[in-house]
Design a protein around this motif. Sequence first.
Motif, mmCIF file in Angstrom:
data_model
loop_
_atom_site.group_PDB
_atom_site.id
_atom_site.type_symbol
_atom_site.label_atom_id
_atom_site.label_comp_id
_atom_site.label_asym_id
_atom_site.label_seq_id
_atom_site.Cartn_x
_atom_site.Cartn_y
_atom_site.Cartn_z
ATOM 1 N N GLU A 194 3.619 4.685 -6.576
ATOM 2 C CA GLU A 194 4.646 3.691 -6.262
ATOM 3 C C GLU A 194 4.699 3.357 -4.774
ATOM 4 O O GLU A 194 5.303 2.357 -4.376
ATOM 5 N N ARG A 195 4.065 4.165 -3.925
ATOM 6 C CA ARG A 195 4.029 3.892 -2.489
ATOM 7 C C ARG A 195 2.655 3.401 -2.051
ATOM 8 O O ARG A 195 2.335 3.428 -0.865
ATOM 9 N N ALA A 196 1.859 2.964 -2.995
ATOM 10 C CA ALA A 196 0.501 2.488 -2.729
ATOM 11 C C ALA A 196 -0.350 3.590 -2.116
ATOM 12 O O ALA A 196 -1.293 3.326 -1.358
ATOM 13 N N ALA A 197 -0.021 4.837 -2.448
ATOM 14 C CA ALA A 197 -0.759 5.981 -1.927
ATOM 15 C C ALA A 197 -1.694 6.520 -2.998
ATOM 16 O O ALA A 197 -1.441 6.416 -4.198
ATOM 17 N N VAL A 198 -2.786 7.124 -2.546
ATOM 18 C CA VAL A 198 -3.801 7.652 -3.441
ATOM 19 C C VAL A 198 -3.846 9.169 -3.279
ATOM 20 O O VAL A 198 -3.696 9.704 -2.176
ATOM 21 N N LEU A 199 -4.011 9.878 -4.396
ATOM 22 C CA LEU A 199 -4.157 11.329 -4.345
ATOM 23 C C LEU A 199 -5.530 11.685 -3.782
ATOM 24 O O LEU A 199 -6.547 11.132 -4.199
ATOM 25 N N ILE A 200 -5.552 12.606 -2.857
ATOM 26 C CA ILE A 200 -6.810 12.977 -2.189
ATOM 27 C C ILE A 200 -7.619 13.879 -3.122
ATOM 28 O O ILE A 200 -7.153 14.950 -3.516
#
Length: 740
Positions: free
Chosen positions: A283-289
């Motif tokens: 939802e925060r335009a973040a990707v899991l590393i």
Amino acid sequence: MRGIKARLSRYLLGGLLVLLFLGHGAQVWRIPLLEVLDAYFYDVRVRLSAPGGGDDRVAIIDLDERSLAAEGRWPWSRDKVAELVRRLVDDHGVAVLGFDVVFAEPDESSGIRVLEALAQGRLRDNRTYQESLRGLRSQLDFDGRLAQTLKGRPVVLGFYFSAQEGMPTTGALPPPVLPPGSFAGIATAFTRWQSYGANLPALQAAAAGGGHFNPLVDFDGVSRRVPLLVEYQGAYYEALALAVLRAYFGEITLRPGIPDPAAGMEWLDLVSAAGTYRIPVDERAAVLIPYRGPARSFTYISATDILKGRVPVGQLRGRIALLGTSAPGLMDLRVTPVGSAYPGVEIHANLIAGILDRNIRERPPYILGVEVALLLLSGGLLAFLLPRLSPWPASFLAMGMLLAVIGINFSLWHGAGLVLPLAATVSMILLLYGMDMAWGYFVEARSKRQFTELFGQYVPPELVDEMARNPEAYSMEGRNETLTVLFSDVRNFTHLSEGMNPRELVALMNEYLGAMTQIIRRYRGTLDKYIGDAIMAFWGAPVANPDHARHAVLAALEMQTALRLLDEPFKARGWPPLTIGVGINTGVMTVGDMGSPVRKAYTVMGDAVNLASRLEGLTKVYGVGIIVGEATRAELPDMAFRELDRVRVKGKDRGVSIYEPLGSRASLGPEALSDLESWQQVLTRYHQQAWDQAEAQLLSLENTAPAYAALCRLYRDRIAHLRQDPPGPEWDGVTTYQAK
């Protein structure tokens, strides 16, 4: 009725517990402890599933301690950085070079600023100086030299954002990857920043691109995600890994995936000639590393080795190179799921490799519904079934449900790349099980206390547990039951006790009675009472025991064995060895709470009980340790018994056969079975009044079987007496005893 109310209470508590976790799963409220556990479980899964090994497509040019020692402290002069760029791109042929450092301040290490000041000051009229300075200016402008080196080369610079208000901005940002208004009406909550620290404008303008190197740091200080797109003053800027990949692919289209504007952006597509790379975002335009493993899972090359020409040409050709630092002094070490001092540059390497492998795990919006459904299903089943089950089935059910939930979670993780929260479901299952066990324990403990109050003064504690499971099945009221009773007595106890002081005598009896009592309890016997040195016990009540006769005989045999094990410790303490006689009988007897208002006892009485007491007394006569009645023998067809006699005891008109148990038939050897058969022939001749034949066999058996010697002498004495006083043809072969 009390049980129904208790179950309803457990249903209510279980339902409330399920609702508590459902609210957390549905994000109606949040339970901080579960968020901590979810982060921990996520890290465990990352570590367990990390593939390990390097990636030939990505290498890290390390500003390590060795480089700092060889080339000087950081920041290096920009001409040295320019030389490093030239060697990496031109000589080694890297496909893209990304910088995980920022060049925010001008480089004055060449002294150009001092020379310029002189040219503006006292040497302003010195034509020779001015001409020399014009010739040197391009050589001493290290920033200009680096900018010139960056032009036309695939170099991506890094910069950082800051969330602190009032912080000054430095340098120049690269052009935004998406202009303001690109996500108008979209629910994605982009990370917004207040300021930034970027590269010198000339450097950024000369570079092929730029990207931020800010990971998102979670509440526990761990870096698990990187925002691919962030918002600054309405425009959208990309992460360093994304900028490097866009430079790597060349012509590329960035296409946000927005299936539902109300749900926000769910993925980001990189569309290039090599294919489409879909990157799932939250939802925060973040990707899991997608961590490959612990620190240094990628190829690390010391920057000084590049500058000194120690790296073979071709080793880096076509690879993505990221320049960063692992030196602790440069403070770019981060806490990650796979290490607590993890170089920040390797985070970008992991992200680049994961995007290229299409191996990015996702947590799409519908995962919330999956978690709620799993909570409802597992919690509802356990809340309904656990109160209805006994401890072992309940334990197996809870364990099975726990394994199923973990299995589903790991299947989605490995098979579909989905991150399903685990803490709420696991915690709910464990708490439901723990609540059920605690409830059962306290209710059971209360039942035990009630039974102890009722039965504790009569019944051995080891049977209370079993009785407490079904209290309605037990009563203290008298009733007739077929049971087995045992009496044991120490031989010559009066004589033994006369030679001991009271303290020694008490210690001896405690040792002896303790050992015998343990055996009786191990075979589920009810210890009735101690009568001085005598023990009375019975089997089959208050807890039903279909093997009451077998357990009584096995207990008696083990008592005889255990007694001999006491000989050595008794001898060491100066105590005499003990010999006991045991009488056992099976039959109908009255069992119940008997006594006076002053004192009662849970005990047995009847003719069968009296006979067992008489049989114990006869062990001295026949020189054996155990005598059982014929009813007991009839209950154990697989055991071997030696018939001793037919007797008529005091208070009984009818004669009964008495036996000595020898153990299971399978345990007797051929010689023992042969001796037993010979003995039976002796008894047959004896009852036929064939005195000569019986006596001859007795003499033979006495010489060959020492275990039969005492019995043989007893019967030879009887035969001698019967010869002098023949019993007559009506003799029934029964020996009458008048003493108790």
